[in-house]
Design an enzyme around this catalytic site. Structure first.
Site, PDB file in Angstrom:
ATOM      1  N   GLY A 558     -21.688 -42.016  38.816  1.00  0.00           N
ATOM      2  CA  GLY A 558     -20.760 -42.068  39.931  1.00  0.00           C
ATOM      3  C   GLY A 558     -21.094 -40.959  40.902  1.00  0.00           C
ATOM      4  N   SER A 559     -20.509 -41.041  42.084  1.00  0.00           N
ATOM      5  CA  SER A 559     -20.743 -39.938  43.008  1.00  0.00           C
ATOM      6  C   SER A 559     -19.478 -39.642  43.785  1.00  0.00           C
ATOM      7  CB  SER A 559     -21.903 -40.252  43.934  1.00  0.00           C
ATOM      8  OG  SER A 559     -21.775 -41.551  44.434  1.00  0.00           O
ATOM      9  N   GLY A 560     -19.374 -38.421  44.200  1.00  0.00           N
ATOM     10  CA  GLY A 560     -18.192 -38.008  44.947  1.00  0.00           C
ATOM     11  C   GLY A 560     -18.598 -37.040  46.031  1.00  0.00           C
ATOM     12  N   SER A 561     -17.623 -36.379  46.589  1.00  0.00           N
ATOM     13  CA  SER A 561     -17.921 -35.541  47.739  1.00  0.00           C
ATOM     14  C   SER A 561     -18.833 -34.370  47.391  1.00  0.00           C
ATOM     15  CB  SER A 561     -16.623 -35.026  48.356  1.00  0.00           C
ATOM     16  OG  SER A 561     -15.901 -34.330  47.369  1.00  0.00           O
ATOM     17  N   PHE A 562     -18.720 -33.907  46.144  1.00  0.00           N
ATOM     18  CA  PHE A 562     -19.498 -32.733  45.803  1.00  0.00           C
ATOM     19  C   PHE A 562     -20.871 -33.052  45.226  1.00  0.00           C
ATOM     20  CE2 PHE A 562     -15.647 -30.513  46.477  1.00  0.00           C
ATOM     21  CZ  PHE A 562     -16.029 -29.223  46.786  1.00  0.00           C
ATOM     22  N   GLY A 563     -21.124 -34.299  44.943  1.00  0.00           N
ATOM     23  CA  GLY A 563     -22.424 -34.623  44.403  1.00  0.00           C
ATOM     24  C   GLY A 563     -22.381 -35.872  43.549  1.00  0.00           C
ATOM     25  N   VAL A 565     -23.111 -37.814  39.705  1.00  0.00           N
ATOM     26  CA  VAL A 565     -23.115 -37.538  38.272  1.00  0.00           C
ATOM     27  C   VAL A 565     -24.031 -38.536  37.568  1.00  0.00           C
ATOM     28  CG1 VAL A 565     -21.704 -37.278  36.211  1.00  0.00           C
ATOM     29  CG2 VAL A 565     -20.753 -36.731  38.448  1.00  0.00           C
ATOM     30  N   LYS A 580     -23.830 -33.229  36.732  1.00  0.00           N
ATOM     31  CA  LYS A 580     -23.388 -33.373  38.118  1.00  0.00           C
ATOM     32  C   LYS A 580     -24.319 -32.559  39.002  1.00  0.00           C
ATOM     33  CE  LYS A 580     -19.574 -31.510  40.006  1.00  0.00           C
ATOM     34  NZ  LYS A 580     -18.165 -31.387  40.359  1.00  0.00           N
ATOM     35  N   ASP A 688      -7.183 -32.279  42.635  1.00  0.00           N
ATOM     36  CA  ASP A 688      -7.794 -33.581  42.873  1.00  0.00           C
ATOM     37  C   ASP A 688      -7.608 -34.496  41.675  1.00  0.00           C
ATOM     38  OD1 ASP A 688      -9.009 -35.490  44.371  1.00  0.00           O
ATOM     39  OD2 ASP A 688     -11.050 -34.771  44.047  1.00  0.00           O
TER      40      ASP A 688
END
Ligand code: NAG
Ligand code: NAG
Ligand code: NAG
Ligand code: NAG
Ligand code: NAG
Ligand code: NAG
Ligand code: NAG
Ligand code: NAG
Length: 907
Positions: A558-563, A565, A580, A688
């Site tokens: 998965g990916s999110g704002s910080f990077g 995984v 991550k 979060d």
């Protein structure tokens, strides 16, 4: 007093004693030579044929022989009295029979023994059983019998054994059973019995074994049970029994096995209480809500053990003591250790014990397992620990011990497991560990050890040795990834000094040369990898690259704002990790990196995702590379469970969380937040919280993950002030972030509570807060609030409505048609929704504290959904799909107290 956070323990007693009751089979020879068959009295034959008629499954064709070619006394499993040709025993154990029990069985009026253990009998036990006035043994173990225990059983006054273990019995234990004055064993283990233990059982003056563990019993332990002077075994573990233990219980002077663990027993006993249990072998009060201090002398009393009173010292036969998972505080007093008979184990783990490990520990020369892990013990390890020469497992981890590992431990040659991780121990790694042949697990991680790690013995095996988090260690096998050791110290002869100097000069020259060469080659070839100072587990960019198959798409979790995984598998050990990789283009990610590692290093909780290490280096392109390595969570994130992307094709095709699992996960998250808010040095705000940040491990235990925002907050709070404005652009995720953050209010724990509330509502309605229907003033909170008062069924996640009863598990909570008819379950759902609503209240001041949420959720679960953890694990373990079987993984064992002993039953 320590606030009582209920701990959930599992008590398993795998009880294998039935074989001891196995009765002699029918002796056909006897019959053959017996007097001519008396025909005529057809009652028994009629009853047996009726019994057979209710058998719906007989794979082994056992009842084929029940035909007119033979007299019924010759039928398989039937034993008759010789004189009168009446049925005295009916034994059909483990013959794969299924069916219900015919009421005609009550006509076998000469029956003395009825054993149908290990089949698949279902439905209720007919009240007609009460007509068996001669019945002595009734064994229905390991079936699927449901309904209530027939109160008419009380008429079978000759009964000595009633064993209905591992069925699906419901309702209360009939008070009338108190009339069975000959009863020696009453075993109702692993059913779904409710209500309280009837005080009338105190009238069972012959009773030797009372085993009620793993049910949903509530109420208190009746004082009358103290009259059961013949009692050898008493276990009510794994229920929801509350109150205090009546002092009379401590006068049961014949008792060998006393287990009240895993209940909600609390309170304080007078510390001068005399405990008169001279033969006690197993004593457990673990997993209750016992708090306070261990008093001066456990050796002349025992438990409830606000404090543990004194006088267990009289218990010269105590083999094993388990006081773990309570709220015990204060020091371990020397007398606790003054029980030389303790030979199986002493488990004081997971309490709040402080002070040093007393040197009296050395008295326990025959102790096999010592577990004081997860306390707050400090000081040096006593030399006398070396006297405990029988130790096989020594668990000292998660304390504040300091100083070296004493050399006296070299006498513990039988040691198989040594865990000293998470302390402040220092000094060298003892060489004697090399020669411990039996040592299979050695955990030295997160201490301050220094010097050389050998490469032989247990150290040869990278999967048995754990050394991460010791910055000053070097050497060892390559798999440990420690730095190479600098030159060895040599002894002080002048020649050696000269040689040493020569070597040093040579080395320096070589190193300089190498450095020069490296400098030239650096940009072109191999990238260098530097380590963050507090690197926990040393992993290089190259290894991560290999582990994740070059950060391949298949491994992208998965990916999110910080990077992003990735899943990774370490080549050497096969260990599965989640990596991550921080997106360093994102402003702030890089700057906060080291501080984040620092913050994470200091928080540890079973419901937080564990960070294994942090990596900071340069990739092959020469760009900065920063990554965090986490424990891999096999069951992914909650988001995917709540909203599976694959559409459901009827029940069973898509995985989903059942009601019980949802409640459990909700409690896990609440525990994690409570820990972050209240139990850390600096209160930590997650900021979060949302389903995609909740990860589920193999056992479906929830872990709060993604501390991307946590760190910034906590670090900033430390560095600046508490006056943290949320206008940092760190407002969490739309739908879950509290309304006040949008208005620039300061970040607070109440903000997390809001997100938690929303999460809770989402978990039970199956609706995202960002659902399309929620706009123009309607949000998830209002939606639930408006509907809740009318009909909770209208808003509950439809998947929960499909849930069906699974046979073979106890106390299944279902919300199918039957379940919803059940006010109790509806009530339970209502209460949970109400907590969700209070947490997500618009005004921060109205929101409840996470501590309160934990308490309330636990009490809801305990009230409605017992048994607790056990149940969750049973449901997720394949092995458990067969009725009555309970298998727990090794990891589960680490958290829970498992006992596999109940010798009394095998008398
Ligand atoms: C046969 O059964 C009847 C009950 O139906 C009982 O009264 C009678 O004593 C029995 N006879 C014998 C010989 O067991
Ligand atoms: C009766 O039982 C015996 C033994 O199982 C069997 O051999 C025989 O075939 C059966 N007779 C009938 C009529 O079913
Ligand atoms: C046996 O039991 C059945 C059902 O409980 C009953 O109807 C019947 O009268 C009893 N007596 C005999 C002799 O079968
Ligand atoms: C009951 O089930 C347990 C667990 O499978 C097993 O160990 C035990 O032997 C069984 N007892 C009987 C009588 O079948
Ligand atoms: C249960 O016991 C009561 C009281 O002894 C009796 O009246 C009743 O007939 C019994 N019920 C059955 C089904 O045997
Ligand atoms: C125990 O037995 C006595 C004598 O039969 C009786 O008076 C008393 O009520 C019984 N106790 C309970 C709790 O049933
Ligand atoms: C325990 O037994 C002793 C001797 O029988 C008696 O003096 C004492 O009062 C009893 N204690 C309790 C709490 O019942
Ligand atoms: C109980 O403990 C106290 C305090 O340690 C001690 O003085 C006393 O002798 C002990 N009594 C017995 C009977 O062990």
């Amino acid at each position: 007093m320590v606030a009582s956070t209920s701990l959930f323990l599992v008590y398993i007693k795998v009880i294998t004693f039935l074989s001891c009751f196995s009765l002699q089979g029918l002796n056909l020879l006897d019959l053959a030579t017996a007097s001519p068959v008396v025909r005529g009295n057809g009652t028994d034959q009629q009853a047996l044929l009726q019994f057979k008629a209710k058998i719906t499954g007989d794979q082994l064709r056992i009842l084929e022989s029940w035909n007119s070619s033979f007299h019924f006394c010759q039928w398989r499993g039937v034993t008759c009295g010789r004189k009168h040709q009446r049925v005295t025993k009916l034994e059909l154990q483990s013959l794969k029979l299924s069916g219900s029990l015919s009421p005609f069985i009550g006509n076998l009026s000469f029956l003395r023994e009825l054993s149908l253990a290990g089949n698949s009998f279902y439905n209720e036990i007919p009240q007609e059983i009460g007509r068996l006035r001669r019945l002595e043994k009734l064994d229905l173990t390991n079936n699927s019998i449901s309904g209530e225990i027939p109160s008419n059983l009380s008429a079978c006054s000759k009964l000595t054994l009633v064993d209905m273990r591992s069925n699906q019995l419901t309702g209360e234990i009939p008070a009338l059973l108190g009339l069975l004055s000959n009863l020696k064993s009453l075993i109702l283990v692993n059913n779904s019995l409710r209500g309280s233990i009837p005080p009338s059982l105190g009238n069972l003056s012959s009773l030797e074994v009372l085993a009620l563990l793993m049910n949903g019993l509530t109420g208190i332990i009746p004082e009358s049970l103290g009259q059961l002077t013949n009692l050898l075994g008493f276990s009510v573990a794994g229920n929801a029994i509350s109150g205090i233990v009546p002092v009379t219980m401590f006068n049961l002077s014949n008792i060998r096995d006393f287990d009240i663990g895993g209940n909600k027993i609390r309170g304080t006993l007078p510390s001068d209480l005399a405990i008169n249990m001279p033969y006690i072998e197993f004593f457990s009060v673990a997993g209750n809500q016992i708090s306070g201090q261990i008093p001066v002398s456990i050796s002349n009393a025992s438990n409830i053990q606000g404090s543990i009173p004194s006088s267990l010292g009289k218990c010269q036969n105590l083999l094993r003591m388990n006081l773990s998972h309570n709220n015990l505080s204060g020091p371990i007093t020397p007398e606790v250790l003054g029980l030389p008979s303790l030979s199986i184990g002493l488990d004081l783990s997971s309490n709040y014990l402080t002070g040093e490990l007393p040197f009296e520990i050395g008295k326990l020369k025959s102790l096999g397992v010592l577990d004081v892990s997860q306390n707050r013990l400090s000081g040096l390890l006593p030399n006398n620990l070396g006297n405990c020469v029988s130790l096989v497992k020594l668990l000292l981890n998660d304390n504040l011990f300091e100083g070296p590992i004493p050399s006296s431990l070299s006498s513990l040659r039988g040691l198989e497991v040594l865990d000293v991780s998470d302390n402040n121990l220092s000094g060298g790694v003892p060489e004697f560990l090399l020669i411990f042949k039996a040592l299979k697990y050695l955990n030295l991680s997160f201490n301050d050890f220094e010097g050389v790690i050998p490469s032989e013995g247990v150290f040869k095996n990278a999967s048995a040795t754990f050394v991460e988090g010791n910055r000053k260690l070097c050497g060892g096998i390559p798999e440990l990834h420690l730095s190479r050791c600098s030159s060895k110290r040599s002894s002080n002869t002048s020649l050696r000094v000269k040689i040493a100097i020569a070597i040093v000069i040579l080395t320096v020259t070589l190193v300089l040369t190498c450095l020069l060469i490296l400098r030239f080659r650096k940009k072109k070839e191999q990238p260098t990898t530097t380590w963050v100072e507090n690197s926990l587990l040393q992993l290089s960019y190259q290894r991560i690259l290999r582990a994740t198959d070059g950060f391949s798409m298949q491994n992208l979790l998965g990916s999110g704002s910080f990077g992003s995984v990735y899943k990774g598998i370490l080549e050497e050990s096969g260990a599965v990790i989640a990596v991550k990789v921080l997106d360093l283009l994102n402003r702030g990610a890089s700057r906060s990196f080291v501080a984040e590692c620092e913050a994470l290093k200091n928080i540890r909780h079973r419901n937080l995702v564990k960070v294994l290490t942090a990596i900071s280096g340069v990739d092959y392109q020469g760009n900065d590379f920063k990554a965090l390595v986490y424990e891999f969570m096999e069951n992914g994130n909650l988001e995917d469970w709540l909203h599976p992307s694959v559409p459901t094709n009827g029940p069973g095709t898509a995985r989903h969380l059942n009601f019980f699992q949802r409640v459990s996960v909700a409690i896990d998250i609440a525990h994690a937040l409570e820990y972050m808010h209240h139990r850390c040095e600096t209160s930590i705000i997650h900021c979060d919280l949302k389903p995609s940040n909740i990860l589920l491990d193999k056992e479906m235990v929830g872990h709060v993950g993604d501390f991307g925002l946590v760190k910034l907050i906590s670090a900033d709070m430390l560095n600046y002030s508490n006056n943290l404005s949320s206008s940092l652009g760190l407002r969490g995720t739309i739908g879950y972030a509290p309304p006040e953050y949008g208005m620039g209010s300061e970040l607070s724990t109440k903000g997390d509570v809001y997100s938690y509330g929303i999460l809770l509502l989402e978990m039970f309605t199956g609706k995202r807060p960002t659902d399309e229907r929620f706009k123009e003033g309607l949000n998830l909170h209002n939606f639930v609030k408006a509907t809740l008062s009318k009909q909770v069924i209208e808003i509950v996640d439809p998947i929960l409505l499909q849930e069906s009863v699974q046979r073979g598990t106890t106390a299944d909570i279902t919300l199918n048609e039957n379940g919803l008819g059940n006010d109790k379950h509806l009530h339970c759902l209502n209460l949970i929704m109400e907590i969700g609503l209070t947490c997500s209240a618009e005004s921060p001041s109205e929101r409840m504290d996470m501590g309160v949420a934990v308490t309330e959720l636990c009490s809801i679960r305990d009230k409605f959904l017992r048994p607790t953890r056990l149940h969750r694990r049973i449901q997720t373990s394949k092995a458990a799909q067969s009725a009555g079987n309970v298998f727990l993984s090794e990891q589960t064992l680490r958290h829970f107290i498992i006992r596999v002993r109940f010798p009394l039953l095998s008398r």
